[in-house]
Design an enzyme around this catalytic site. Structure first.
Site, short mmCIF file in Angstrom:
data_model
loop_
_atom_site.label_atom_id
_atom_site.label_comp_id
_atom_site.label_asym_id
_atom_site.label_seq_id
_atom_site.Cartn_x
_atom_site.Cartn_y
_atom_site.Cartn_z
N CYS A 116 0.81 -1.23 0.00
CA CYS A 116 0.00 0.00 0.00
C CYS A 116 0.84 1.28 0.00
CB CYS A 116 -0.96 0.00 1.18
SG CYS A 116 -2.22 -1.27 1.01
N HIS A 256 -3.21 7.49 2.38
CA HIS A 256 -3.62 6.18 1.86
C HIS A 256 -4.97 5.82 2.49
CE1 HIS A 256 -3.81 2.06 0.77
NE2 HIS A 256 -3.60 1.61 1.99
N ASN A 286 -10.13 0.24 -0.25
CA ASN A 286 -8.67 0.28 -0.33
C ASN A 286 -8.22 -0.27 -1.69
OD1 ASN A 286 -5.92 -0.01 -0.04
ND2 ASN A 286 -6.01 -1.06 1.93
O1 UT7 Z 1 -3.70 -0.91 3.56
C1 UT7 Z 1 -2.83 -1.83 4.10
C2 UT7 Z 1 -2.86 -1.86 5.55
N1 UT7 Z 1 -4.10 -2.42 6.04
C3 UT7 Z 1 -4.76 -1.76 6.98
O2 UT7 Z 1 -4.37 -0.68 7.32
C4 UT7 Z 1 -5.93 -2.44 7.65
C5 UT7 Z 1 -5.77 -2.38 9.13
N2 UT7 Z 1 -6.79 -3.06 9.89
C6 UT7 Z 1 -8.08 -2.64 9.94
O3 UT7 Z 1 -8.44 -1.69 9.27
C7 UT7 Z 1 -9.02 -3.29 10.90
O4 UT7 Z 1 -8.28 -4.14 11.76
C8 UT7 Z 1 -10.16 -4.13 10.24
C9 UT7 Z 1 -11.11 -3.19 9.53
C10 UT7 Z 1 -9.55 -5.11 9.23
C11 UT7 Z 1 -10.93 -4.89 11.30
O5 UT7 Z 1 -11.46 -3.99 12.26
P1 UT7 Z 1 -11.26 -4.23 13.82
O6 UT7 Z 1 -11.92 -3.13 14.50
O7 UT7 Z 1 -9.76 -4.39 14.04
O8 UT7 Z 1 -12.04 -5.57 14.05
P2 UT7 Z 1 -11.51 -6.95 14.64
O9 UT7 Z 1 -10.67 -7.65 13.63
O10 UT7 Z 1 -10.96 -6.72 15.99
O11 UT7 Z 1 -12.88 -7.71 14.79
C12 UT7 Z 1 -13.87 -7.29 15.75
C13 UT7 Z 1 -15.06 -8.20 15.62
C14 UT7 Z 1 -14.69 -9.68 15.60
O12 UT7 Z 1 -15.74 -10.39 16.25
P3 UT7 Z 1 -15.55 -10.90 17.76
O13 UT7 Z 1 -14.34 -11.78 17.73
O14 UT7 Z 1 -15.34 -9.64 18.58
O15 UT7 Z 1 -16.83 -11.60 18.03
C15 UT7 Z 1 -14.69 -10.03 14.15
O16 UT7 Z 1 -14.96 -11.40 13.90
O17 UT7 Z 1 -15.70 -7.95 14.36
C16 UT7 Z 1 -15.83 -9.17 13.63
N3 UT7 Z 1 -15.72 -8.89 12.21
C17 UT7 Z 1 -16.79 -8.56 11.46
N4 UT7 Z 1 -18.10 -8.42 11.75
C18 UT7 Z 1 -18.91 -8.08 10.74
C19 UT7 Z 1 -14.61 -8.87 11.44
N5 UT7 Z 1 -14.94 -8.56 10.19
C20 UT7 Z 1 -16.27 -8.36 10.17
C21 UT7 Z 1 -17.19 -8.01 9.17
N6 UT7 Z 1 -18.48 -7.87 9.50
N7 UT7 Z 1 -16.80 -7.78 7.88
#
Ligand code: UT7
Length: 333
Positions: A116, A256, A286
């Site tokens: 990225c 980005h 993204n």
């Molecule tokens: O561009 C290159 C670099 N990449 C980035 O900068 C991305 C960086 N990461 C992120 O933007 C975030 O970590 C994500 C958007 C990918 C995820 O957001 P988060 O707030 O970190 O969520 P999480 O992974 O901690 O998940 C929280 C909860 C989980 O459920 P439990 O375990 O709390 O029950 C996930 O299973 O949200 C759940 N979850 C979803 N729920 C509904 C994860 N994805 C989804 C989804 N819809 N699509």
């Protein structure tokens, strides 16, 4: 003798027509519009449909539109650098394929792979060819068909990415405009958190790797999120401080577009208000190497000669960086 800077003298982007909405993703995986918007800021993304189409098609289209808009004959282009994480194939480079598709002959063309942060790495590299006097007209294109490596059964990643391309024309400037300073960084120990595991020399594609779905993006979101927030903000502060810039001096932050929360954290740390932040993640998601040129393209008519822009990115590798540039022209629209 006056110092030669590399300045962006034209920009164009290209996004495919097909719009993949959050509603449609709700039919593919267990997710919902509310979660996606509140956690990422994304509402829809573009997808390149059709057989035999790769990142080069997105990049070539953006460049053709750029050449037309800037009245630049393709024969005048000296160099094309393509930033991509989704090359058409391992080799030849996507830049070579793009060169052929736009009708450029015998020019220098190569790819840069910094996930990225690719556009910032490519822009910095290109600027050196201009500053040294080696080349006069250079194209930097960020092109990614992310849908080719997204697993549409994985809700943690499939909601994030979209396809697109953006290209800039770089030319020498001796009025003090253009690229002023760049910082590029990496930390390979972050490679475990964001990767495409198989298909390279370490783990060549096989029936087993395909069955394990290792030809798709793997991301452990939280460590990537934490590193992105810290490093994108740190590097933006660093480039401001070493150029004696305060928030009032900055006309635009061009971040980005990976997650709106990462962008908000960066602008807060820089002290830059929302009205100065380019944000279009809600419509494109993204697009990896294309996010920054897509923003510049959409904001071009609001940019004025002499505006101070800070470009900032973070991505797989880990890689990250920032560029401070003075916009070199008033809108041509
Ligand atoms: O561009 C290159 C670099 N990449 C980035 O900068 C991305 C960086 N990461 C992120 O933007 C975030 O970590 C994500 C958007 C990918 C995820 O957001 P988060 O707030 O970190 O969520 P999480 O992974 O901690 O998940 C929280 C909860 C989980 O459920 P439990 O375990 O709390 O029950 C996930 O299973 O949200 C759940 N979850 C979803 N729920 C509904 C994860 N994805 C989804 C989804 N819809 N699509």
């Amino acid at each position: 003798m006056k110092k030669i800077n590399a300045a962006i003298t034209g920009i164009h982007a290209y996004v495919p027509e097909y719009i993949l909405t959050n509603k449609e993703l709700e039919k593919l995986v267990d997710t919902n519009d509310e979660w996606i918007v509140s956690r990422t800021g994304i509402k829809e993304r573009r997808i390149l449909k059709g057989e035999n189409k790769g990142s080069s098609d997105l990049g070539a289209e953006a460049i053709k539109l750029l050449l037309k808009k800037t009245n630049t004959p393709v024969e005048e282009i000296d160099l094309i650098i393509c930033a991509t994480a989704t090359p058409d194939m391992m080799f030849p480079s996507t830049a070579c394929i793009i060169s052929d598709k736009i009708g450029a002959k015998n020019i220098c063309a190569f790819d840069i792979m910094a996930a990225c942060s690719g556009f910032l790495y490519a822009l910095t590299t290109a600027s050196k060819f201009i500053e040294s006097g080696t080349y006069k007209k250079v194209i930097v294109v960020g092109a990614d068909k992310m849908s080719s490596i997204v697993d549409y059964t994985q809700r943690t990643t499939c909601i994030l990415f979209g396809d697109g391309a953006g290209a800039v024309l770089l030319e020498p400037n001796s009025e003090g405009l253009g690229i002023q300073d760049t910082i590029l960084k990496s930390d390979g120990s972050g490679r475990e958190f964001l990767k495409l595991k198989s298909g390279g020399s370490l783990s060549p594609a096989s029936h087993e790797t395909i069955d394990a779905r290792e030809h798709y993006i793997y991301q452990d979101g939280q460590p990537v999120f934490k590193a992105a927030v810290k490093n994108m903000a740190d590097v933006s502060e660093e480039i401001m401080s070493r150029n004696n810039l305060n928030a009032d001096d900055i006309s635009w932050l061009v971040p980005h577009q990976a997650n709106k929360r990462i962008i908000d954290a960066t602008s807060r740390r820089m002290g830059v208000g929302d009205e100065k932040v380019m944000l279009n993640i809600e419509r494109y998601g993204n697009t990896t190497s294309a996010t920054i040129p897509l923003c510049l393209w959409e904001w071009e008519d609001r940019l004025n000669k002499g505006d101070n822009l800070i470009l900032a990115a973070f991505g797989g590798g880990f890689t990250w960086g920032s560029i401070y540039l003075k916009w070199a022209y008033d809108s041509k629209k």
